[in-house]
Design an enzyme around this catalytic site. Structure first.
Site, short mmCIF file in Angstrom:
data_model
loop_
_atom_site.label_atom_id
_atom_site.label_comp_id
_atom_site.label_asym_id
_atom_site.label_seq_id
_atom_site.Cartn_x
_atom_site.Cartn_y
_atom_site.Cartn_z
N ARG A 52 0.82 -1.20 0.00
CA ARG A 52 0.00 0.00 0.00
C ARG A 52 0.86 1.26 0.00
NH1 ARG A 52 -3.41 1.64 4.95
NH2 ARG A 52 -4.55 3.46 4.24
N HIS A 93 -11.82 7.20 2.21
CA HIS A 93 -12.45 6.29 1.25
C HIS A 93 -11.69 4.97 1.32
CE1 HIS A 93 -14.49 4.83 -2.28
NE2 HIS A 93 -13.34 4.65 -2.91
N ASP A 110 -19.90 6.25 -1.87
CA ASP A 110 -20.11 5.63 -0.55
C ASP A 110 -21.43 6.13 0.06
OD1 ASP A 110 -17.50 4.37 -0.65
OD2 ASP A 110 -16.69 6.36 -0.23
N VAL A 122 -10.71 11.43 -7.95
CA VAL A 122 -11.37 10.12 -7.94
C VAL A 122 -10.34 9.00 -7.81
CG1 VAL A 122 -12.93 8.58 -9.23
CG2 VAL A 122 -13.21 11.07 -9.39
N GLY A 123 -9.18 9.17 -8.45
CA GLY A 123 -8.14 8.14 -8.41
C GLY A 123 -7.71 7.84 -6.99
#
Length: 438
Positions: free
Chosen positions: A189, A278, A250, A220-221
């Protein structure tokens, strides 16, 4: 080399047409590694026809030397309609410049046609689309432009395609940053935060250099909260308040689950907030949500379902969709981007609010400042927003908010080298990235 040329008698009124450049050819990448469609030097009998005011005299058509333009229009969109002229059509508004990154991807494939049709900014709002791709996706980007061309949207006045954000973002008033590298097999990550962070750092610098000073940016990415933070930190000349991380999908998912449980339609559910990141630490807030104007906890008395099943369903809805569909959500993501924009350009209904990942400075909830955190917002429809103050908290909600806040602070430390805040140090907790990011 293929060259297209169009010839037709001109019967267009001069007030609507400034110039047209009708032929194009495909050029190789220039010194900035930008590929675009450059206009031909010579066009014989280049004229167009349209159906308005057939009594008007022919209009002279100008051509343009390709050397004078580094980022060019595509095909029929090289017809430039002058909406700034003194005698412009009174019923139409000033053109809006909308930049979209990742424009050859699946989300954009749904979104661009909604933008061009007038569903987002209204039936009297002309737009220009500036589409950013990559060297790898440029051919697909040409295909997107061709489909937009074939769709005959009357509000779509200009399309430009390119791979250089410093050219594509020129004068952008809205920037929808969709493109990001997906998480590959075995990728940590922290690695994804760094790789995508570099993309959004560069795009932030480009927006800072060439976009409108009041550009509205929706990231958005993924991971979108921290990508939005990186982007805004690299765009110091643009108000930090103008940057948003998309958490509207969401919110929409939470409304769907509450409606299903209560046996009502979606429009009866209001005041739903997504707090935080998110990721799977996001907090869908049922405490302040309402169904038919009544607090959710009074309508849905199964509080264990709310705290456990409801929350988990919203957090993991993307993964469940991938299992059924075989790929991450695209159409519903595009719809949520539309919803997010419309929430900023139309007044929020009285007593309601919407969720957006925004910069925490000045928030009234005690959330630590200096991160991008999803919170409840209201708008007057002017593109701006304000924090909602009339929300309540209980111990359950506060505990969940604290956990997602800690995750975002850890992500911030991990990308400090991209935000100008020192050396990045990754001490990330458990892996909570949503399945669509993998």
């Amino acid at each position: 080399m293929a060259v297209a040329e169009l010839t037709a008698p001109s019967i267009c009124p001069k007030s609507n047409l400034r110039s047209s450049q009708l032929s194009y050819l495909s050029a190789r990448f220039n010194s900035r590694r930008h590929q675009s469609f450059h206009l031909l030097r010579r066009v014989r009998s280049a004229r167009i026809s349209c159906s308005v005011n057939s009594q008007s005299p022919p209009v002279a058509v100008k051509t343009q030397d390709p050397k004078s333009k580094s980022s060019d229009c595509y095909g029929v969109f090289c017809l430039t309609y002058d909406l700034k002229a003194e005698d412009e059509t009174k019923s139409w508004k000033k053109l809006i410049n909308i930049a979209v990154s990742g424009a050859a991807g699946m989300i954009s494939n749904h979104l661009l046609f909604k933008l061009a049709s007038g569903q987002v900014f209204g039936p009297d709002q002309p737009i220009a689309l500036k589409l950013l791709g990559s060297e790898k996706s440029f051919q697909a980007l040409e295909g997107v432009a061709m489909e937009l061309e074939d769709s005959l949207f009357p509000l779509l006045r200009e399309v430009k395609i390119g791979i250089d954000p410093y050219e594509v973002f020129q004068d952008a008033e809205w920037a929808l940053l969709i493109g990001a590298k997906p998480r590959g097999p075995g990728m940590e990550r922290a690695d994804l935060l760094d790789i995508n962070g570099q993309i959004f750092a560069e795009q932030g610098k480009a927006l800072n250099a060439v976009a409108s000073r009041n550009v509205k940016v929706i990231v958005v990415g993924n991971p979108c909260n921290t990508n939005a933070l990186i982007c805004l930190k690299n765009a110091p000349n643009i108000p930090a308040k103008n940057f948003h991380a998309l958490t509207r999908l969401d919110e929409n998912r939470a409304k769907c689950q509450l409606a299903l449980k209560a046996g009502v339609f979606y429009d009866k559910v209001s005041n739903v907030t997504i707090w935080g990141n998110h990721s799977t630490t996001q907090v869908p807030d049922f405490l302040n949500a309402r169904i038919n104007g009544v607090p959710v906890k009074q309508v849905i008395t199964d509080h264990k379902w709310l705290e456990e099943e409801f929350t988990e369903k919203v957090q993991k809805r993307g993964g469940a969709l991938i299992q059924k569909w075989g790929r991450s959500s695209a159409a519903s993501t595009a719809v949520s981007i539309v919803d997010a924009i419309k929430s900023l350009v139309t007044p929020t209904p009285e007593g309601d609010w919407f969720s957006s990942g925004v910069y925490t400075n000045g928030n009234p909830y005690g959330i630590v400042e200096g991160i991008v955190f999803s919170m409840p917002c209201r708008s007057k429809g002017d593109g701006d927003y304000e924090f909602v103050k009339d929300v309540t908290f209980d111990n359950y909600l506060l505990k969940k908010i604290t956990k997602t806040e800690a995750e975002l602070l850890a992500e911030k430390r991990c990308v400090a080298h991209l935000t100008g805040e020192g050396i990045g140090f990754c001490d990330l907790p458990e892996d909570t990235m949503l399945p669509g990011e993998m």
